[in-house]
Design a protein around this motif. Structure first.
Motif, PDB file in Angstrom:
ATOM      1  N   SER A  28      48.757   1.497  23.668  1.00  0.00           N
ATOM      2  CA  SER A  28      49.307   2.584  24.483  1.00  0.00           C
ATOM      3  C   SER A  28      50.624   3.058  23.899  1.00  0.00           C
ATOM      4  O   SER A  28      51.222   2.395  23.041  1.00  0.00           O
ATOM      5  N   SER A  29      51.085   4.203  24.380  1.00  0.00           N
ATOM      6  CA  SER A  29      52.368   4.746  23.915  1.00  0.00           C
ATOM      7  C   SER A  29      53.541   3.905  24.406  1.00  0.00           C
ATOM      8  O   SER A  29      54.666   4.086  23.950  1.00  0.00           O
ATOM      9  N   CYS A  30      53.316   2.983  25.328  1.00  0.00           N
ATOM     10  CA  CYS A  30      54.370   2.090  25.822  1.00  0.00           C
ATOM     11  C   CYS A  30      54.509   0.831  24.972  1.00  0.00           C
ATOM     12  O   CYS A  30      55.421   0.039  25.189  1.00  0.00           O
ATOM     13  N   HIS A  31      53.618   0.613  24.035  1.00  0.00           N
ATOM     14  CA  HIS A  31      53.710  -0.519  23.109  1.00  0.00           C
ATOM     15  C   HIS A  31      54.466  -0.071  21.854  1.00  0.00           C
ATOM     16  O   HIS A  31      54.186   0.999  21.307  1.00  0.00           O
ATOM     17  N   CYS A  59      52.397   5.878  30.519  1.00  0.00           N
ATOM     18  CA  CYS A  59      51.913   5.441  29.215  1.00  0.00           C
ATOM     19  C   CYS A  59      50.600   6.138  28.931  1.00  0.00           C
ATOM     20  O   CYS A  59      49.751   6.247  29.808  1.00  0.00           O
ATOM     21  N   ASN A  60      50.450   6.579  27.722  1.00  0.00           N
ATOM     22  CA  ASN A  60      49.187   7.176  27.310  1.00  0.00           C
ATOM     23  C   ASN A  60      48.370   6.136  26.552  1.00  0.00           C
ATOM     24  O   ASN A  60      48.897   5.453  25.684  1.00  0.00           O
ATOM     25  N   GLN A  61      47.100   6.026  26.907  1.00  0.00           N
ATOM     26  CA  GLN A  61      46.210   5.148  26.154  1.00  0.00           C
ATOM     27  C   GLN A  61      46.017   5.748  24.772  1.00  0.00           C
ATOM     28  O   GLN A  61      45.881   6.951  24.617  1.00  0.00           O
ATOM     29  N   ASN A  63      43.589   5.637  21.646  1.00  0.00           N
ATOM     30  CA  ASN A  63      42.283   5.206  21.161  1.00  0.00           C
ATOM     31  C   ASN A  63      42.285   5.181  19.641  1.00  0.00           C
ATOM     32  O   ASN A  63      42.590   6.185  18.999  1.00  0.00           O
TER      33      ASN A  63
END
Length: 105
Positions: A28-31, A59-61, A63
């Motif tokens: 995700s964009s939070c990682h 957070c955006n997933q 892929n």
């Protein structure tokens, strides 16, 4: 983070320094990358990718967002080096690894 694949030489020369690339999927964009886990035990090296997770906010997933982390390894001993790259946990809760046995010439 589980390592998806690794780029590592098939052999080493004593005294040489080699880049080792670990590839993993950023979920995700939070990682965000937070260094490399690296443990030595004689000629065995256990490696993994650390991420930090930002909490709160949206957070955006992501892929199939493949990320690379690279570290340099300097060969200081003769004999083979065994590299173990953490790939996750199996159904019984045991850690799993990609393992490479690299000879020193």
């Amino acid at each position: 983070m589980p390592v998806e694949s690794v780029v590592i030489p098939t052999e080493f020369e004593l005294g040489g320094t080699y880049p080792i690339i670990m590839r993993y999927y950023r979920p995700s964009s939070c990682h965000a990358p937070y260094g490399i886990y690296y443990e030595k035990d004689l000629n065995i090296r256990t490696c993994a990718v650390n991420n930090i997770l930002r909490e709160g906010g949206s957070c955006n997933q992501l892929n199939e967002y493949l990320v690379e982390e690279t570290f340099n390894f300097t060969v200081t001993n003769t004999g083979n080096y065994v590299f173990k790259f953490w790939t996750g946990v199996d159904s019984e809760g045991n850690n799993t690894f990609l393992e490479y046995d690299i000879p020193v010439n």
